[in-house]
Write a protein that holds these residues in place. Structure first.
Motif, mmCIF file in Angstrom:
data_model
loop_
_atom_site.group_PDB
_atom_site.id
_atom_site.type_symbol
_atom_site.label_atom_id
_atom_site.label_comp_id
_atom_site.label_asym_id
_atom_site.label_seq_id
_atom_site.Cartn_x
_atom_site.Cartn_y
_atom_site.Cartn_z
ATOM 1 N N ALA A 81 78.407 58.508 20.014
ATOM 2 C CA ALA A 81 79.838 58.389 20.306
ATOM 3 C C ALA A 81 80.069 57.502 21.525
ATOM 4 C CB ALA A 81 80.440 59.770 20.525
ATOM 5 N N ARG A 82 79.228 57.639 22.515
ATOM 6 C CA ARG A 82 79.358 56.805 23.714
ATOM 7 C C ARG A 82 79.195 55.328 23.369
ATOM 8 N NH1 ARG A 82 75.259 54.983 26.469
ATOM 9 N NH2 ARG A 82 73.852 56.564 25.634
ATOM 10 N N LEU A 83 78.349 55.050 22.388
ATOM 11 C CA LEU A 83 78.108 53.670 21.950
ATOM 12 C C LEU A 83 79.128 53.189 20.919
ATOM 13 C CD1 LEU A 83 74.229 53.948 21.519
ATOM 14 C CD2 LEU A 83 75.442 52.763 23.365
ATOM 15 N N VAL A 143 74.391 57.861 12.302
ATOM 16 C CA VAL A 143 73.692 57.201 11.192
ATOM 17 C C VAL A 143 73.358 55.757 11.551
ATOM 18 C CG1 VAL A 143 73.963 56.405 8.802
ATOM 19 C CG2 VAL A 143 74.725 58.699 9.452
ATOM 20 N N GLU A 144 74.281 55.087 12.231
ATOM 21 C CA GLU A 144 74.061 53.701 12.632
ATOM 22 C C GLU A 144 73.111 53.601 13.822
ATOM 23 O OE1 GLU A 144 78.083 51.480 12.696
ATOM 24 O OE2 GLU A 144 78.559 53.613 12.936
ATOM 25 N N ALA A 145 73.355 54.437 14.835
ATOM 26 C CA ALA A 145 72.675 54.259 16.119
ATOM 27 C C ALA A 145 71.295 54.895 16.169
ATOM 28 C CB ALA A 145 73.548 54.832 17.239
ATOM 29 N N PHE A 146 71.151 56.059 15.556
ATOM 30 C CA PHE A 146 69.905 56.816 15.694
ATOM 31 C C PHE A 146 69.486 57.347 14.323
ATOM 32 C CE2 PHE A 146 72.355 57.350 19.672
ATOM 33 C CZ PHE A 146 71.534 56.578 20.509
ATOM 34 N N ASP A 159 70.618 64.377 7.884
ATOM 35 C CA ASP A 159 71.468 65.283 7.104
ATOM 36 C C ASP A 159 72.632 64.546 6.461
ATOM 37 O OD1 ASP A 159 69.816 67.352 7.883
ATOM 38 O OD2 ASP A 159 71.099 67.966 9.561
ATOM 39 N N PHE A 160 73.289 63.666 7.219
ATOM 40 C CA PHE A 160 74.412 62.914 6.657
ATOM 41 C C PHE A 160 73.945 62.015 5.510
ATOM 42 C CE2 PHE A 160 76.869 63.550 10.745
ATOM 43 C CZ PHE A 160 77.939 64.196 10.149
ATOM 44 N N SER A 182 80.427 59.021 9.372
ATOM 45 C CA SER A 182 78.971 59.055 9.166
ATOM 46 C C SER A 182 78.620 58.958 7.687
ATOM 47 C CB SER A 182 78.397 60.340 9.767
ATOM 48 O OG SER A 182 78.635 60.406 11.156
ATOM 49 N N LEU A 183 79.376 59.653 6.845
ATOM 50 C CA LEU A 183 79.146 59.540 5.402
ATOM 51 C C LEU A 183 79.460 58.130 4.923
ATOM 52 C CD1 LEU A 183 80.616 62.954 4.194
ATOM 53 C CD2 LEU A 183 78.201 62.289 4.245
ATOM 54 N N GLY A 184 80.537 57.539 5.471
ATOM 55 C CA GLY A 184 80.863 56.160 5.111
ATOM 56 C C GLY A 184 79.746 55.203 5.482
#
Length: 267
Positions: free
Chosen positions: A221-223, A228-231, A239-240, A41-43
């Protein structure tokens, strides 16, 4: 490459206005702490900022490793790049968010700065059977510990921090609280941990923030994506991104390069 050559390279980059590559190892204090999710997520957040991000996956090929979650199949490993069997652009796999991912053996001793001359390197780090850091994590500029804010997890994490301090004589660590339900409780936990480390270990334990409990994490995770990418509007994603934004303002330790890798000396 010797420490002197590395220092000269850093000096040249500064003269040219280029920031030195920062290596951040992310490690989970206990099962289920969420370190791999945090590293990914940080990446993703750093890549969204326009940073060049290399993520070294020390957990590959295990289930729930970076490569597994993102469904990536890199053509090579860090060892392949270090031995010049493959160029780094040939060996890595690119996540949709733009993060470049490369499997790395927990025993790897190559300095990743010699292979990735820009941006930031994240290490999804492992511990050995005695709770000691991998060589890549030992040589990082920063060690970011991920822990849960529950009493049992905090007690276990503090014991792990004591082991790290004893094994590696570390003077400074950073930590992130993951799965926070109440901001006030998180602030108290961070304060207590930092105070205990300073008082009993003479260790600077620096909180970088917290990530809230978020139901969107399981959907991401399911996706096979990070939150950060999805939502992007979710609490955890916010936060991330805040932590990733602050990483660029982290004070460099002195010296910025605390470890010299054995292979670098032999080269």
């Amino acid at each position: 490459m010797s420490a002197r050559v590395t220092d000269q390279a850093d000096g040249l980059r500064r003269l040219l206005g280029q920031a030195p590559v920062r290596v951040v190892a992310v490690a989970g204090m206990g099962p289920g702490a969420g370190a791999t999710t945090a590293a990914m997520s940080l990446g993703a957040a750093l890549a969204q900022q326009g940073k060049d991000v290399l993520l070294l996956d020390e957990h590959h090929p295990k289930v729930r490793s970076v490569c597994d979650v993102w469904a990536l199949g890199p053509r090579g490993t860090l060892a392949d790049v270090a031995s010049r069997r493959l160029r780094i652009d040939q060996a890595t796999a690119s996540a949709v968010c733009g993060v470049q991912v490369l499997p790395a053996s927990p025993g790897a001793t190559i300095d990743p700065r010699t292979l990735w001359p820009r941006g930031i390197v994240l290490v999804d780090a492992t511990f050995d059977g005695e709770g000691c850091l991998s060589p890549l994590a030992q040589g990082a500029d920063e060690l970011l510990l991920v822990l849960q804010p529950h009493p049992a997890a905090i007690t276990s994490a503090y014991a792990g921090i004591k082991r790290l301090h004893r094994a590696h004589a570390m003077k400074q660590l950073r930590f992130l609280l993951n799965g926070v339900a109440d901001a006030g409780t998180a602030q108290q936990v961070m304060h207590n941990l930092a105070q205990a480390a300073s008082r009993y270990l003479a260790l600077s334990l620096l909180p970088v923030g917290w990530v809230r409990t978020d139901p969107w994490l399981s959907d991401a995770a399911r996706l096979r994506q990070t939150v950060v990418e999805a939502f992007a509007a979710s609490a955890a994603a916010v936060d991330f991104r805040a932590i990733a934004d602050d990483m660029g303002r982290w004070t460099w330790r002195t010296p910025a390069r605390p470890a010299v890798f054995p292979q670098a000396l032999a080269a």
